[in-house]
Each structure stands twice: as C-alpha cells, then as structure tokens.
Design a protein around this motif. Structure first.
Motif, PDB file in Angstrom:
ATOM      1  N   CYS A 270     -21.183 -27.465 -37.300  1.00  0.00           N
ATOM      2  CA  CYS A 270     -19.769 -27.154 -37.532  1.00  0.00           C
ATOM      3  C   CYS A 270     -19.175 -27.970 -38.685  1.00  0.00           C
ATOM      4  N   ILE A 271     -19.937 -28.945 -39.202  1.00  0.00           N
ATOM      5  CA  ILE A 271     -19.419 -29.806 -40.268  1.00  0.00           C
ATOM      6  C   ILE A 271     -20.077 -29.403 -41.579  1.00  0.00           C
ATOM      7  N   ALA A 300     -10.078 -33.753 -36.686  1.00  0.00           N
ATOM      8  CA  ALA A 300     -10.477 -32.439 -37.191  1.00  0.00           C
ATOM      9  C   ALA A 300     -11.219 -31.642 -36.128  1.00  0.00           C
ATOM     10  N   TRP A 301     -12.096 -32.308 -35.382  1.00  0.00           N
ATOM     11  CA  TRP A 301     -12.851 -31.602 -34.352  1.00  0.00           C
ATOM     12  C   TRP A 301     -11.936 -31.142 -33.206  1.00  0.00           C
ATOM     13  N   SER A 304      -9.898 -28.067 -34.475  1.00  0.00           N
ATOM     14  CA  SER A 304     -10.617 -26.959 -35.106  1.00  0.00           C
ATOM     15  C   SER A 304     -10.948 -25.882 -34.080  1.00  0.00           C
ATOM     16  N   LYS A 306     -13.931 -24.957 -33.558  1.00  0.00           N
ATOM     17  CA  LYS A 306     -15.258 -25.322 -33.048  1.00  0.00           C
ATOM     18  C   LYS A 306     -16.276 -24.212 -33.297  1.00  0.00           C
ATOM     19  N   SER A 310     -16.383 -25.145 -39.244  1.00  0.00           N
ATOM     20  CA  SER A 310     -14.966 -25.350 -38.929  1.00  0.00           C
ATOM     21  C   SER A 310     -14.407 -26.593 -39.607  1.00  0.00           C
ATOM     22  N   ILE A 311     -15.231 -27.625 -39.754  1.00  0.00           N
ATOM     23  CA  ILE A 311     -14.776 -28.871 -40.378  1.00  0.00           C
ATOM     24  C   ILE A 311     -15.353 -28.946 -41.787  1.00  0.00           C
ATOM     25  N   SER A 312     -14.485 -29.138 -42.756  1.00  0.00           N
ATOM     26  CA  SER A 312     -14.897 -29.234 -44.157  1.00  0.00           C
ATOM     27  C   SER A 312     -14.598 -30.647 -44.673  1.00  0.00           C
ATOM     28  N   ASP A 329      -9.863 -28.753 -41.493  1.00  0.00           N
ATOM     29  CA  ASP A 329     -10.425 -27.945 -40.409  1.00  0.00           C
ATOM     30  C   ASP A 329      -9.777 -26.563 -40.447  1.00  0.00           C
ATOM     31  N   ASP A 330     -10.315 -25.645 -39.661  1.00  0.00           N
ATOM     32  CA  ASP A 330      -9.809 -24.271 -39.660  1.00  0.00           C
ATOM     33  C   ASP A 330      -8.737 -24.040 -38.607  1.00  0.00           C
ATOM     34  N   CYS A 380      -4.950 -30.759 -45.132  1.00  0.00           N
ATOM     35  CA  CYS A 380      -6.058 -31.684 -44.944  1.00  0.00           C
ATOM     36  C   CYS A 380      -5.567 -33.117 -45.127  1.00  0.00           C
TER      37      CYS A 380
END
Length: 390
Positions: A270-271, A300-301, A304, A306, A310-312, A329-330, A380
């Motif tokens: 996810c990262i 972020a987690w 997000s 998940k 999802s995590i940039s 994150d999204d 962000c």
C-alpha cells in the motif's frame, strides 16, 4: 622714509614725513595692514580649529550612528525612530521588512497615528495597536529628548509574534509541568499494569468471565494510551538534545519501511515511493527522523483507504540545500476547520489519540533546523530537512 630721515639727521629733506596729515595717514594704513594680517591669522586659526572640531564631530557622529544601527539590528523588535514631523530618522532591518516603503527622511506609514497620540501622551511612554490590511501589530512608543528636536522611538511587534511568544512561554511551563507529572505517573501506572496482569492470570485459572475480560481489555487500552502520551512528552523534553549526522535517505527509508510493515503488516503493497534525485541525503538526528516519519506514516495509514498505493511518499530536492519528504494518502485530506489546529498540543480528532504526535514531530523538525507543514492544495504533509550542517 622715517628710518632714512633719522639716519640723515635732517627731516626737512623728507617733506612727506614732515606733513602731519600724511604721516598720520601712513601710520593708520600701516597699522591697518598689520591689524588685517593679525585678524586674518586669528581667523585662519579659528577656522582651522572649527574645521578640526567639525571633522571630530562627524567622526563621532558616524561612530555613534554605526553603533546605534548595530544595537538596533540586535533588537528583537522592529524599531523606527521618527521626529516631530513624522519623518523616519532611523530604523532597523526588521522594520524595513515590515514596511518596505520605509526610507530615511520620508514620512512613515505609521507616523500619523503615533503623532496624534504623542501630543496627548508626551512625554510619557504609550502603546497602541496598528491595524493595516497587511499587518496587525502592537506598538510601544517611547519619547526621547525635549524641545523642537525631540524624537519618538517606536518598538513594533506583529501580533503573530506576540501570540507565538505567549504560546512559547505557556508551552515551556506546560513542558516542565508535564515532565514532572510523567515521572510521577509512571510508578502508579506500573502498579496498575501489574495488578491487571494478576487479575487476568486469576481469571485464566478460574472460570471465564466475559465481563471481567472486558474490564481487563479496557484497562490495557487506557494504560497503553497513557504510556504513549508519556513517551511523547519524554520525546518533547529531549528535543534540544540532537545528535545530527549525514543520513542517506534511500537506505534509511528501506529500513524504516521494514520496521513500519512489522507493526502494520496489512500495509504491505500500500506504500508507493517516488524518489527524485540521485542519492539524496539529510543532516538530521536519525532517531528524531524515524519518530517523525513514523508519526506521519501512521496518520497516512489511519486515514487512507488501505488499498494498493494508498500511501504515497515522495523524496525530492528542494531549494537552499534542503530536501523534502511528502506524505500523502488517498483519504479525504484534513478538513479546513481542523487545519489551523493540526500542530496544537493535545488537539486530536482520533478516538484514542493523545494530540501530541504532530506537535512533537514539528518540534523535533525545528530542533534539527527543519520544518513540518501541511499543504492543503496537495493534501499532504511536507517534511523539510537540511542537506548540510547549519
């Protein structure tokens, strides 16, 4: 002619001398010549001494002006000196930054209000608030000198600085208080944890009771929450003890990612990392950087969706020998009403949050000459790190 007449012993040979009118006129003319020469000599000496005095005064003025400017530059506040006509006589660089149009010998933008209050308050110190479209500041005015050459010294401080200083004093006192409380709380917390463990062992040995099991779980959750708060407070009190070194961000990120995935195994895949630049480095305390990134990655987690990617995380060079790390994150981002409270201590929107994570993270960043901020447009967090020693 007189000398020759005396030598010859016959003044009759010199009719010009024997004439009393001519002789007196000659005497007056000669005396006037000598007097003119004496007066000229005295005048030259006086002018020379006056010129030397003027040069000494000019040198002393330059020294005093340089000393005054040096002192003004070291003053934490913006300082402007104006005369009775409202013209700027002296100011420091901080005042120039606040008022770019400020010039020596020109009317200052803030002199009108000061002059009005000066007439009523002189010769006493007075204060007032300057409210302009671009600046809201508190001004303390101190009159100096008397008579037509009197001056007014204006000490200017933006309200934002005054509020920041008040908050700093408040947080310093709060930090000392919380440090003492943290020390005193640890002992009873250890006793509560030990008693809870004994209660759980007693339950396991006897008949299972769902109600007691739920109580033990509640106690465990709150004990862990208090432990996290004490840990954050301890980190905050150690922010001035930095051990900075050059860190290679690529290997540091790989190590950090492995640690993070051990605690969050569901975050595998996810990262997503975007590394810009060749071998970016930072001059930072590794323990502080790990704590800041852990906090940002946790946030972020938690917010997000998940899902994969999802995590940039973006690591890229920035201006003025700095490198920045972006955590996005999204999720929906931080709501506008929460953004202004993001870095306030003990402010949290999480059910089990302590409200110290982001505050401690930014304090640690500042302690290492970095910065942590939230970018509403990009949704962000941006962590700015120095590349070289500062």
């Amino acid at each position: 002619l007189i000398f020759n007449a005396i030598v010859d012993g016959d003044i009759g040979k010199y009719p010009l001398i024997s004439d009393a009118r001519t002789a007196s006129a000659t005497f007056i003319l000669v005396a006037a010549s000598y007097l003119s020469a004496i007066f000229t000599s005295l005048s030259v000496k006086y002018i020379d001494s006056a010129g030397q005095l003027a040069r000494d005064n000019h040198l002393a003025y330059r020294r005093i002006k340089g000393l005054s400017q040096t002192v003004l530059e070291r003053v934490q506040e913006a300082v402007v000196v104006i005369n009775t006509e409202g013209l700027a006589v002296l100011f420091n660089q901080k005042a120039k930054d606040l008022f770019p149009a400020l010039e020596i010998g020109r009317r200052a933008d803030l002199s009108d209000s000061a002059a009005e209050l000066w007439d009523t308050a002189s010769p006493h110190t007075f204060e007032y608030v300057l409210g302009t479209p671009g600046l809201n500041a508190g001004i303390r005015a101190v009159p100096v000198n008397k008579g037509p050459d009197k001056l007014l010294i204006l000490y200017i401080r933006p309200q934002s600085e005054i509020q920041a200083e008040a908050l700093s004093v408040k947080l310093a006192a709060l930090g000392q208080l919380t440090a003492n409380l943290a020390h005193e709380i640890r002992n009873p917390m250890s006793a509560i944890r030990h008693a809870n463990d004994l209660l759980r062992e007693n339950m396991e040995a006897g008949a299972a009771n769902p109600f007691n099991a739920k109580l033990c779980k509640i106690i465990d959750g709150n004990v862990c929450r208090i432990d996290k708060m004490l840990e954050d407070i301890s980190s905050l009190n150690k922010r001035n003890k930095t051990e900075r070194e050059t860190i290679g961000l690529i290997p540091f990120w790989e190590e950090f990612k492995q640690e993070f995935l051990l605690g969050h195994p569901d975050a595998a895949g996810c990262i997503r990392l975007d590394m810009q630049g060749n071998h970016p480095t930072a001059y930072f305390d590794p323990a502080h950087l790990r704590q800041i990134m852990w906090n940002l990655a946790n946030n972020a987690w938690r917010h997000s969706r998940k899902q994969p990617g999802s995590i940039s995380v973006t690591i890229r060079p920035a201006q003025k020998n700095t490198v920045c790390i972006l955590f996005a994150d999204d999720g929906g981002g931080v709501p506008p009403e929460v953004q202004e409270h993001l870095f306030e201590p003990f402010y949290t929107t999480a059910e089990n949050g302590t409200g110290l994570g982001l505050y401690v993270a930014r304090e640690l960043a500042h302690a290492n000459f970095g910065n942590l901020s939230y970018l509403p447009e990009a949704k962000c967090f941006e962590l700015t790190l120095p590349e070289k020693k500062q």
